[in-house]
Design an enzyme around this catalytic site. Structure first.
Site, PDB file in Angstrom:
ATOM      1  N   ASP A   1       9.781   3.965 110.896  1.00 51.23           N
ATOM      2  CA  ASP A   1       9.950   3.279 112.170  1.00 51.23           C
ATOM      3  C   ASP A   1       9.311   1.896 112.069  1.00 51.23           C
ATOM      4  O   ASP A   1       8.550   1.614 111.135  1.00 51.23           O
ATOM      5  CB  ASP A   1       9.266   4.060 113.295  1.00 51.23           C
ATOM      6  CG  ASP A   1       9.913   5.414 113.545  1.00 51.23           C
ATOM      7  OD1 ASP A   1      11.062   5.613 113.120  1.00 51.23           O
ATOM      8  OD2 ASP A   1       9.255   6.275 114.166  1.00 51.23           O
TER       9      ASP A   1
ATOM     10  N   ASP B   1       6.750  -0.401 114.140  1.00 49.83           N
ATOM     11  CA  ASP B   1       5.788  -0.497 115.233  1.00 49.83           C
ATOM     12  C   ASP B   1       5.446  -1.963 115.451  1.00 49.83           C
ATOM     13  O   ASP B   1       5.163  -2.698 114.492  1.00 49.83           O
ATOM     14  CB  ASP B   1       4.513   0.288 114.907  1.00 49.83           C
ATOM     15  CG  ASP B   1       4.772   1.781 114.787  1.00 49.83           C
ATOM     16  OD1 ASP B   1       5.540   2.309 115.618  1.00 49.83           O
ATOM     17  OD2 ASP B   1       4.221   2.414 113.871  1.00 49.83           O
TER      18      ASP B   1
END
Length: 220
Positions: free
Chosen positions: A143, A145
């Site tokens: 992911d 962030d």
């Protein structure tokens, strides 16, 4: 002489002497190898101690995380997420990984620049760590962030618009807004359902207004 400012949460600190790190309990076995490979720690959100900075040490896997304390004298450099973004570190030839989470940063940059947020945002997590340290940390499913300095309040409609734009990209993105009171997730603010979880050095709590504005100020 004025005291040095304490590095902000999410800042990546290069450790000049890893032996100066202090732990509240015996450190896990993976710590030494991890710091030898990449002598960087991340400033974590916690109440500080005199002349000690709360930091986190990360290993290769998600389960390898450890809290520690770093004396100011052991810091050999500081890179904030905003510094990484302003320098466009993902474009550097030395960037070893070209994972999707890193490759998408040009698109993220464009979205935030269009909203006049240049200089206020930056990558954290595995992407920020890789860009700061030069050590491959991300993978194909990582992911992205992000953190955004949000000293001024963001209205719910703007939060929803920004969240939609980021969600349309091909990588899952989690953006934290750092308000003067603590951090909230953009996704929760964009949702507009009322109370939002605020993360601060004093611990998490539910708030109706992450900026703590007085009654009568605009919140729409």
């Amino acid at each position: 002489m004025a005291p040095k400012p304490v590095p902000a949460v999410h800042s990546l600190l290069r450790v000049v002497n890893i032996g100066l790190l202090e732990f509240d309990a015996a450190p896990p076995a993976w710590i030494s190898e991890s710091l030898r490979r990449a002598p960087f720690v991340v400033v974590r959100r916690a109440m500080g101690r005199p002349r000690l900075i709360p930091v986190g040490v990360r290993g290769m896997s998600r389960s390898e995380r450890a809290a520690a304390w770093l004396p100011e004298s052991a810091i050999d450099g500081c890179k904030t997420p905003q510094m990484l973004a302003e320098a466009r570190m993902w474009r550097e030839p030395s960037t070893r990984s070209r994972s999707p989470a890193i490759a998408i940063l040009d698109a993220v940059d464009a979205i935030l620049a269009a909203r006049r947020l240049t200089g206020l945002w930056g990558p954290t997590g595995s992407v920020g760590f890789e860009l700061a340290s030069g050590v491959p940390t991300t993978h194909v499913d990582s992911d992205l962030d992000l953190v955004l300095d949000a000293e001024n309040a963001m209205v719910q409609t703007d939060a929803a618009c920004l969240h939609r734009a980021l969600s349309a990209l091909t990588v899952r993105i989690d953006l934290q807004l750092e308000t003067p009171q603590g951090a909230v997730l953009l996704a929760e603010l964009a949702d507009g359902r009322g109370a939002t979880l605020l993360r601060s050095a004093h611990g998490p709590r539910m708030v109706s207004d992450p900026w703590g504005r007085a009654a009568g100020e605009s919140r729409s």
